[in-house]
Design an enzyme around this catalytic site. Structure first.
Site, PDB file in Angstrom:
ATOM      1  N   THR A 277       3.161   3.463   1.657  1.00  0.00           N
ATOM      2  CA  THR A 277       4.030   2.689   0.774  1.00  0.00           C
ATOM      3  C   THR A 277       5.019   3.638   0.101  1.00  0.00           C
ATOM      4  O   THR A 277       4.598   4.653  -0.480  1.00  0.00           O
ATOM      5  CB  THR A 277       3.182   1.955  -0.284  1.00  0.00           C
ATOM      6  OG1 THR A 277       2.239   1.104   0.396  1.00  0.00           O
ATOM      7  CG2 THR A 277       4.056   1.107  -1.190  1.00  0.00           C
TER       8      THR A 277
ATOM      9  N   ASP B 254      -8.393  -1.218   2.728  1.00  0.00           N
ATOM     10  CA  ASP B 254      -7.234  -1.147   3.614  1.00  0.00           C
ATOM     11  C   ASP B 254      -7.064   0.240   4.241  1.00  0.00           C
ATOM     12  O   ASP B 254      -6.250   1.056   3.802  1.00  0.00           O
ATOM     13  CB  ASP B 254      -5.948  -1.539   2.889  1.00  0.00           C
ATOM     14  CG  ASP B 254      -4.803  -1.802   3.871  1.00  0.00           C
ATOM     15  OD1 ASP B 254      -4.977  -1.504   5.073  1.00  0.00           O
ATOM     16  OD2 ASP B 254      -3.750  -2.301   3.444  1.00  0.00           O
TER      17      ASP B 254
ATOM     18  N   ASP C  55      -2.568   5.565   2.231  1.00  0.00           N
ATOM     19  CA  ASP C  55      -1.926   4.407   1.597  1.00  0.00           C
ATOM     20  C   ASP C  55      -2.632   4.055   0.289  1.00  0.00           C
ATOM     21  O   ASP C  55      -2.881   2.887   0.004  1.00  0.00           O
ATOM     22  CB  ASP C  55      -1.918   3.209   2.541  1.00  0.00           C
ATOM     23  CG  ASP C  55      -0.888   2.147   2.126  1.00  0.00           C
ATOM     24  OD1 ASP C  55       0.062   2.495   1.380  1.00  0.00           O
ATOM     25  OD2 ASP C  55      -1.029   0.983   2.531  1.00  0.00           O
TER      26      ASP C  55
ATOM     27  N   LYS D  65      -2.921   3.113  -3.304  1.00  0.00           N
ATOM     28  CA  LYS D  65      -2.062   2.429  -4.261  1.00  0.00           C
ATOM     29  C   LYS D  65      -2.895   1.359  -4.959  1.00  0.00           C
ATOM     30  O   LYS D  65      -3.995   1.015  -4.490  1.00  0.00           O
ATOM     31  CB  LYS D  65      -0.856   1.805  -3.554  1.00  0.00           C
ATOM     32  CG  LYS D  65      -1.225   0.789  -2.472  1.00  0.00           C
ATOM     33  CD  LYS D  65       0.031   0.247  -1.782  1.00  0.00           C
ATOM     34  CE  LYS D  65      -0.343  -0.748  -0.678  1.00  0.00           C
ATOM     35  NZ  LYS D  65       0.861  -1.294  -0.015  1.00  0.00           N
TER      36      LYS D  65
ATOM     37  N   ASN E 168      -4.631  -1.496  -3.082  1.00  0.00           N
ATOM     38  CA  ASN E 168      -5.739  -1.152  -2.194  1.00  0.00           C
ATOM     39  C   ASN E 168      -6.972  -0.664  -2.939  1.00  0.00           C
ATOM     40  O   ASN E 168      -7.860  -0.050  -2.356  1.00  0.00           O
ATOM     41  CB  ASN E 168      -5.292  -0.089  -1.186  1.00  0.00           C
ATOM     42  CG  ASN E 168      -4.310  -0.658  -0.176  1.00  0.00           C
ATOM     43  OD1 ASN E 168      -4.240  -1.863   0.021  1.00  0.00           O
ATOM     44  ND2 ASN E 168      -3.547   0.211   0.469  1.00  0.00           N
TER      45      ASN E 168
END
Length: 214
Positions: free
Chosen positions: A87, A70, A52, A54, A57
Site C-alpha cells: 500500500t 492478509d 503490506d 497497515k 490488515n
C-alpha cells in the site's frame, strides 16, 4: 480461514477516533504495537516478509489482541526481493525505487503504523504544519516524498502530541537507509525494537504468552 475477530480492524478505530477527535491512550497503542512486533518477529524468523502491514490488515480479537492478516503480498525471502507491492502510504523507499528489499521494509511499515496510531495520519499525509493533505496529494507526489525522504521531522503540533521516547523510536524506524533502520537484520532483527526506551515498561515474557489484555 481464521476465527471471527469481532473487534474489527485498526483502520476503523483510527477513523472513528479522528471523527470524534478522541486519540488512543498511549498504553493501548504500545500494547497493539508490541503485538505487531511479536507477530512480525515470528514470520521473519521463518524468512517471510509480510509487505503490506497497515491498520486494515490488523484485526482485533475478542480479548483485544491483534491478529495480522492478509498475507496476499507475503513472500519467503532468504536475501532480497525486488517486486514492488503493498500500500503506497506504507512503502519503504527501497521498495519504491526497486533497489531490492528484505525484512527491514516491514520495519519501515511499523514506523508508519505507530506514527498513524499516535497522530491519526501517516507522515506523508501531513504537511510541515501537521495538516492532513492526503485529499490533494497524488500518488506520484506521495512516491516522490518517500523517495526524497531524509529524516523524520515533527511539526510543533505533532511534537506536543508525542513523547520524546516515541519520537526517537519513530525516527529510528523511518531511516531511509535499510541497514541503519531499527529492527533491520544488521541490528539484530525486529526483536531489537524491544529495547526501545518507549517500550521500557512492557512485560515481554507475559505478553509473549498472551497473558496481557489489550
Amino acid at each position: 480461514v481464521q476465527e471471527y475477530c469481532e473487534g474489527g480492524d485498526l483502520y476503523q478505530k483510527i477513523q472513528k477516533g479522528k471523527k470524534l477527535n478522541r486519540p488512543f491512550a498511549e498504553d493501548r497503542i504500545i500494547r497493539w504495537f508490541t503485538q505487531c512486533i511479536l507477530g512480525l518477529k515470528y514470520i521473519h524468523e521463518k524468512h517471510i516478509l509480510h509487505r503490506d502491514l497497515k491498520p486494515e490488515n490488523l484485526l482485533i480479537a475478542k480479548n483485544g489482541h491483534l491478529k495480522i492478516t492478509d498475507f496476499g503480498f507475503a513472500k519467503r525471502v532468504d536475501d532480497k526481493t525486488w517486486t514492488m507491492c503493498g500500500t503506497p502510504e506504507y512503502l519503504a523507499p527501497e521498495v519504491v525505487v526497486g533497489l531490492g528489499h528484505d525484512t527491514s521494509a516491514d520495519c519501515w511499515s511499523l514506523g508508519i503504523l505507530v506514527f498513524e496510531l499516535l497522530t491519526g495520519n501517516t507522515p506523508f499525509q501531513m504537511d510541515q504544519f501537521g495538516h492532513d493533505i492526503s485529499h490533494v496529494q497524488s500518488q506520484r507526489q506521495l512516491y516522490r516524498q518517500i523517495v526524497n525522504f531524509k529524516k523524520m521531522r515533527f511539526s510543533k503540533d505533532i511534537s506536543r502530541m508525542l513523547t520524546r521516547r516515541a519520537m526517537s523510536m519513530i525516527d529510528k524506524l523511518l531511516r531511509p537507509t535499510p541497514a541503519l533502520r531499527l529492527g533491520c537484520q544488521q541490528q539484530g532483527g525486529i526483536g531489537s525494537i524491544k529495547k526501545a526506551k518507549w517500550l521500557a515498561s512492557v512485560d515481554w515474557p507475559t505478553l509473549e504468552k498472551g497473558g496481557l489484555r489489550a
